[in-house]
Design a protein around this motif. Structure first.
Motif, PDB file in Angstrom:
ATOM      1  N   LEU A  27      37.735  25.406 -27.912  1.00 38.82           N
ATOM      2  CA  LEU A  27      38.838  26.398 -28.049  1.00 38.82           C
ATOM      3  C   LEU A  27      38.610  27.222 -29.393  1.00 38.82           C
ATOM      4  CD1 LEU A  27      41.728  26.816 -27.510  1.00 38.82           C
ATOM      5  CD2 LEU A  27      42.445  24.852 -29.090  1.00 38.82           C
ATOM      6  N   TRP A  28      38.699  28.538 -28.936  1.00 39.46           N
ATOM      7  CA  TRP A  28      38.262  29.682 -29.938  1.00 39.46           C
ATOM      8  C   TRP A  28      39.441  30.390 -30.206  1.00 39.46           C
ATOM      9  CZ3 TRP A  28      32.760  31.844 -28.671  1.00 39.46           C
ATOM     10  CH2 TRP A  28      31.927  30.926 -28.888  1.00 39.46           C
ATOM     11  N   MET A  29      40.063  30.463 -31.326  1.00 36.88           N
ATOM     12  CA  MET A  29      41.318  31.052 -31.688  1.00 36.88           C
ATOM     13  C   MET A  29      41.191  32.005 -32.922  1.00 36.88           C
ATOM     14  SD  MET A  29      44.444  31.598 -31.345  1.00 36.88           S
ATOM     15  CE  MET A  29      44.687  29.846 -30.052  1.00 36.88           C
ATOM     16  N   MET A  30      41.796  33.160 -32.556  1.00 33.68           N
ATOM     17  CA  MET A  30      41.813  34.365 -33.606  1.00 33.68           C
ATOM     18  C   MET A  30      43.211  34.777 -34.028  1.00 33.68           C
ATOM     19  SD  MET A  30      39.397  36.506 -34.755  1.00 33.68           S
ATOM     20  CE  MET A  30      38.170  37.050 -33.468  1.00 33.68           C
ATOM     21  N   LEU A  31      43.330  34.811 -35.419  1.00 35.93           N
ATOM     22  CA  LEU A  31      44.554  35.208 -35.849  1.00 35.93           C
ATOM     23  C   LEU A  31      44.556  36.605 -36.096  1.00 35.93           C
ATOM     24  CD1 LEU A  31      45.542  32.057 -38.344  1.00 35.93           C
ATOM     25  CD2 LEU A  31      46.004  32.473 -35.864  1.00 35.93           C
ATOM     26  N   VAL A  32      45.380  37.441 -35.563  1.00 32.41           N
ATOM     27  CA  VAL A  32      45.250  39.055 -35.687  1.00 32.41           C
ATOM     28  C   VAL A  32      46.405  39.458 -36.688  1.00 32.41           C
ATOM     29  CG1 VAL A  32      44.842  41.205 -34.815  1.00 32.41           C
ATOM     30  CG2 VAL A  32      43.781  39.051 -33.894  1.00 32.41           C
ATOM     31  N   GLY A  33      46.347  40.222 -37.646  1.00 31.03           N
ATOM     32  CA  GLY A  33      47.309  40.824 -38.213  1.00 31.03           C
ATOM     33  C   GLY A  33      47.023  41.757 -39.209  1.00 31.03           C
ATOM     34  N   VAL A  40      35.839  41.994 -23.093  1.00 34.66           N
ATOM     35  CA  VAL A  40      36.603  41.403 -22.001  1.00 34.66           C
ATOM     36  C   VAL A  40      35.906  41.620 -20.712  1.00 34.66           C
ATOM     37  CG1 VAL A  40      38.624  41.653 -21.067  1.00 34.66           C
ATOM     38  CG2 VAL A  40      38.848  41.560 -23.163  1.00 34.66           C
ATOM     39  N   SER A  41      35.367  42.752 -20.626  1.00 34.40           N
ATOM     40  CA  SER A  41      34.583  43.180 -19.209  1.00 34.40           C
ATOM     41  C   SER A  41      33.350  42.244 -19.015  1.00 34.40           C
ATOM     42  CB  SER A  41      34.063  44.683 -19.431  1.00 34.40           C
ATOM     43  OG  SER A  41      33.214  44.785 -20.277  1.00 34.40           O
ATOM     44  N   LEU A  42      32.868  41.642 -20.281  1.00 28.83           N
ATOM     45  CA  LEU A  42      31.869  40.509 -20.046  1.00 28.83           C
ATOM     46  C   LEU A  42      32.369  39.110 -19.972  1.00 28.83           C
ATOM     47  CD1 LEU A  42      29.148  42.173 -22.723  1.00 28.83           C
ATOM     48  CD2 LEU A  42      29.157  42.215 -20.038  1.00 28.83           C
ATOM     49  N   GLY A  43      33.511  39.007 -20.194  1.00 27.07           N
ATOM     50  CA  GLY A  43      34.053  37.533 -20.061  1.00 27.07           C
ATOM     51  C   GLY A  43      34.718  37.195 -21.668  1.00 27.07           C
ATOM     52  N   GLU A  44      36.125  37.359 -21.765  1.00 25.46           N
ATOM     53  CA  GLU A  44      36.480  36.970 -23.069  1.00 25.46           C
ATOM     54  C   GLU A  44      36.455  35.494 -23.470  1.00 25.46           C
ATOM     55  OE1 GLU A  44      37.365  37.197 -26.349  1.00 25.46           O
ATOM     56  OE2 GLU A  44      38.510  38.965 -25.990  1.00 25.46           O
ATOM     57  N   ARG A  45      36.227  34.839 -24.443  1.00 27.93           N
ATOM     58  CA  ARG A  45      36.290  33.848 -24.904  1.00 27.93           C
ATOM     59  C   ARG A  45      37.296  33.208 -25.875  1.00 27.93           C
ATOM     60  NH1 ARG A  45      32.516  34.836 -21.023  1.00 27.93           N
ATOM     61  NH2 ARG A  45      30.488  33.275 -20.948  1.00 27.93           N
ATOM     62  N   PHE A  46      37.949  34.156 -26.303  1.00 33.59           N
ATOM     63  CA  PHE A  46      38.835  33.978 -27.800  1.00 33.59           C
ATOM     64  C   PHE A  46      40.123  33.803 -27.007  1.00 33.59           C
ATOM     65  CE2 PHE A  46      35.468  34.852 -30.247  1.00 33.59           C
ATOM     66  CZ  PHE A  46      35.739  34.166 -31.622  1.00 33.59           C
ATOM     67  N   LEU A  47      41.100  33.128 -27.495  1.00 29.84           N
ATOM     68  CA  LEU A  47      42.550  33.575 -27.388  1.00 29.84           C
ATOM     69  C   LEU A  47      43.019  33.958 -28.879  1.00 29.84           C
ATOM     70  CD1 LEU A  47      43.602  29.994 -26.021  1.00 29.84           C
ATOM     71  CD2 LEU A  47      43.414  31.865 -24.946  1.00 29.84           C
ATOM     72  N   TYR A  48      44.117  34.850 -28.642  1.00 27.44           N
ATOM     73  CA  TYR A  48      44.614  35.569 -29.969  1.00 27.44           C
ATOM     74  C   TYR A  48      46.071  35.321 -30.324  1.00 27.44           C
ATOM     75  CZ  TYR A  48      40.445  38.624 -28.963  1.00 27.44           C
ATOM     76  OH  TYR A  48      39.115  38.780 -28.807  1.00 27.44           O
ATOM     77  N   PHE A  49      46.479  35.342 -31.565  1.00 26.16           N
ATOM     78  CA  PHE A  49      47.689  35.183 -31.781  1.00 26.16           C
ATOM     79  C   PHE A  49      47.925  36.315 -32.728  1.00 26.16           C
ATOM     80  CE2 PHE A  49      50.813  33.959 -35.147  1.00 26.16           C
ATOM     81  CZ  PHE A  49      51.979  33.836 -34.450  1.00 26.16           C
ATOM     82  N   ARG A  50      48.819  37.212 -32.251  1.00 24.02           N
ATOM     83  CA  ARG A  50      49.000  38.362 -33.093  1.00 24.02           C
ATOM     84  C   ARG A  50      50.167  38.394 -33.918  1.00 24.02           C
ATOM     85  NH1 ARG A  50      45.754  42.554 -31.200  1.00 24.02           N
ATOM     86  NH2 ARG A  50      44.798  41.857 -29.379  1.00 24.02           N
ATOM     87  N   PHE A  51      50.341  38.500 -35.482  1.00 23.58           N
ATOM     88  CA  PHE A  51      51.428  38.543 -36.257  1.00 23.58           C
ATOM     89  C   PHE A  51      52.220  39.525 -35.906  1.00 23.58           C
ATOM     90  CE2 PHE A  51      48.633  35.701 -38.409  1.00 23.58           C
ATOM     91  CZ  PHE A  51      49.266  34.955 -39.323  1.00 23.58           C
ATOM     92  N   LYS A  52      53.412  39.551 -35.996  1.00 25.90           N
ATOM     93  CA  LYS A  52      54.425  40.470 -35.739  1.00 25.90           C
ATOM     94  C   LYS A  52      54.695  41.142 -37.101  1.00 25.90           C
ATOM     95  CE  LYS A  52      57.536  37.953 -32.071  1.00 25.90           C
ATOM     96  NZ  LYS A  52      58.620  37.481 -32.012  1.00 25.90           N
ATOM     97  N   GLY A  53      55.296  42.562 -36.824  1.00 21.24           N
ATOM     98  CA  GLY A  53      55.579  43.381 -38.026  1.00 21.24           C
ATOM     99  C   GLY A  53      56.550  42.884 -38.886  1.00 21.24           C
ATOM    100  N   LEU A  54      56.301  42.939 -40.292  1.00 19.53           N
ATOM    101  CA  LEU A  54      57.262  42.476 -41.086  1.00 19.53           C
ATOM    102  C   LEU A  54      58.538  43.249 -41.378  1.00 19.53           C
ATOM    103  CD1 LEU A  54      54.646  41.791 -43.996  1.00 19.53           C
ATOM    104  CD2 LEU A  54      55.779  40.075 -42.711  1.00 19.53           C
TER     105      LEU A  54
END
Length: 399
Positions: free
Chosen positions: A44-50, A174-188
């Motif tokens: 399970l590969w998770m990326m936190l994006v913000g 993504v075109s080669l096959g995405e492995r990560f799931l992403y969680f994007r922080f909302k704006g403050l």
């Protein structure tokens, strides 16, 4: 010694950090990733994006002490397979030992609190990401000019954080096959910004003690707790499956050649891999709550992940189309996309046509902005969004 609970960790963190809703969700995700490996046979590969200074690295630093976590700040193209062997070790033990970090990763969670540095290294970052794609499946074999062949067998989780720089690499991955799931922080919001600024201004040396206390609790929670694999009801399975079909339909990207032209039509990915990831994540989230069954509170977070796992520009364009159809009752033209994404006309057209190629949007003869036609969500897209109950997620005005 009493078991550590999620509430204990949250209370410890609140002494030095503003526990806004996104931080609370990110904490559950950060704990769910290593916990889920106890019963899962797939990574399970998770990326936190913000944005910068939004609490991503501060949160992930709490996991650095856990034995099931391997913490590293940077990776090189030779990190997983260097092509060299430890000759001294072989002389002493007559056993072959390869020089790489692979031997330390297997069965653990690779922790990268700031992956942005890696993503800005040009061709090196592309090489590392390609190696990660191969390592995801648990088998990676490389040959080298020094007559050495190295093989990596085994799996590991990844928990990383980065800024929006990840979206510059997403198209090809993504075109080669995405492995990560992403969680994007909302704006403050303005109130949240004020609270964070006041908390930071009032910090003292005692904050380090509070952070250490929280880190100790996180380590105890991960390593000493007895987790039972939560069950999945038939309704939860159907929900996760629908979300996987949604991601597989909305995420495919066009692959462009060196001149920027479309090299090949986009292909819709199968939902199997992302469905497996969603199932593992939902179980991990339920286990963190000490629940024996996956419930709606867990699948609601997976819904957020499903929407976040699209590249940001595409996600915002689809949000614009959903708002146009459900909120305002009108179509969308390229000028709307230009205003929303703050991009040039050609890029806005490219975004709409990429969605057209994968069947997400349709052209309509309704003229807007002086144009002969405009764009609207396709019937299949509306059915997927509605069946996944994602309309409210797209209509959220705090993006």
């Amino acid at each position: 010694m009493a078991n550590v609970t999620l509430e204990d960790i949250t209370q410890a963190m609140s002494k030095y950090l503003v526990m806004r809703p996104d931080i609370s969700i990110a904490l559950r995700l950060a704990l769910a990733v290593p916990v889920s490996f106890r019963w899962s046979d797939r990574p399970l590969w998770m990326m936190l994006v913000g944005g910068p200074a939004t609490g991503k690295s501060e949160l992930l630093s709490l996991l650095m002490r856990a034995n099931c976590v391997y913490w590293i700040d940077d990776l090189s193209p030779k990190a997983f397979m260097s092509g060299f062997r430890d000759d001294k070790h072989e002389e002493k033990t007559n056993e072959r030992k390869e020089v790489s970090i692979s031997q330390y990763l297997l069965g653990k969670t690779l922790l990268m609190p700031d992956m942005t540095r890696l993503l800005t290294k040009g061709t090196d970052s592309e090489s590392v990401m390609n190696q990660l794609r191969l390592a995801y499946d648990g088998q990676y074999k490389g040959g080298y000019g020094n007559d050495n062949v190295q093989t990596m067998i085994g799996m590991f989780n990844i928990l990383a954080a980065c800024t929006g720089a990840i979206d510059r690499m997403t198209a090809n991955s993504v075109s080669l096959g995405e492995r990560f799931l992403y969680f994007r922080f909302k704006g403050l919001s303005d109130d949240q910004k004020q609270q964070i600024a006041e908390c930071a201004a009032a910090r003292s040396k005692r904050v380090k003690d509070s952070h250490n206390s929280a880190a100790v609790l996180v380590t105890r929670f991960i390593e000493t707790s007895r987790f039972v694999e939560p069950g999945l009801t038939a309704d939860c399975v159907r929900t996760l499956a629908r979300l996987a079909v949604f991601v597989a339909a909305f995420r495919p990207q066009q692959h462009h050649d060196w001149s920027g032209q479309m090299a090949a039509p986009p292909q819709e990915e199968g939902p199997g891999r992302v469905a497996l990831q969603f199932g593992n994540l939902a179980r991990g989230l339920a286990a963190v709550r000490r629940s024996k069954i996956v419930e709606a509170v867990d699948t609601d977070i997976v819904k957020r992940i499903a929407v976040s796992s699209m590249p940001d520009g595409r996600r915002r364009t689809i949000k614009l189309l959903v708002e146009g159809y459900y909120d305002h009752g009108h179509t969308v033209c390229k000028y709307d996309v230009m205003d929303c994404l703050r991009v040039a006309e050609k890029e806005a057209e490219g975004m709409l046509y990429s969605l057209f190629h994968i069947g997400v949007v349709e052209r309509t003869n309704v003229a807007r902005g002086g144009l002969q036609y405009s764009w609207v969500l396709g019937e299949r897209s509306r059915e997927l969004i509605e069946s996944c109950e994602l309309v409210e997620e797209f209509l959220d005005h705090h993006w």
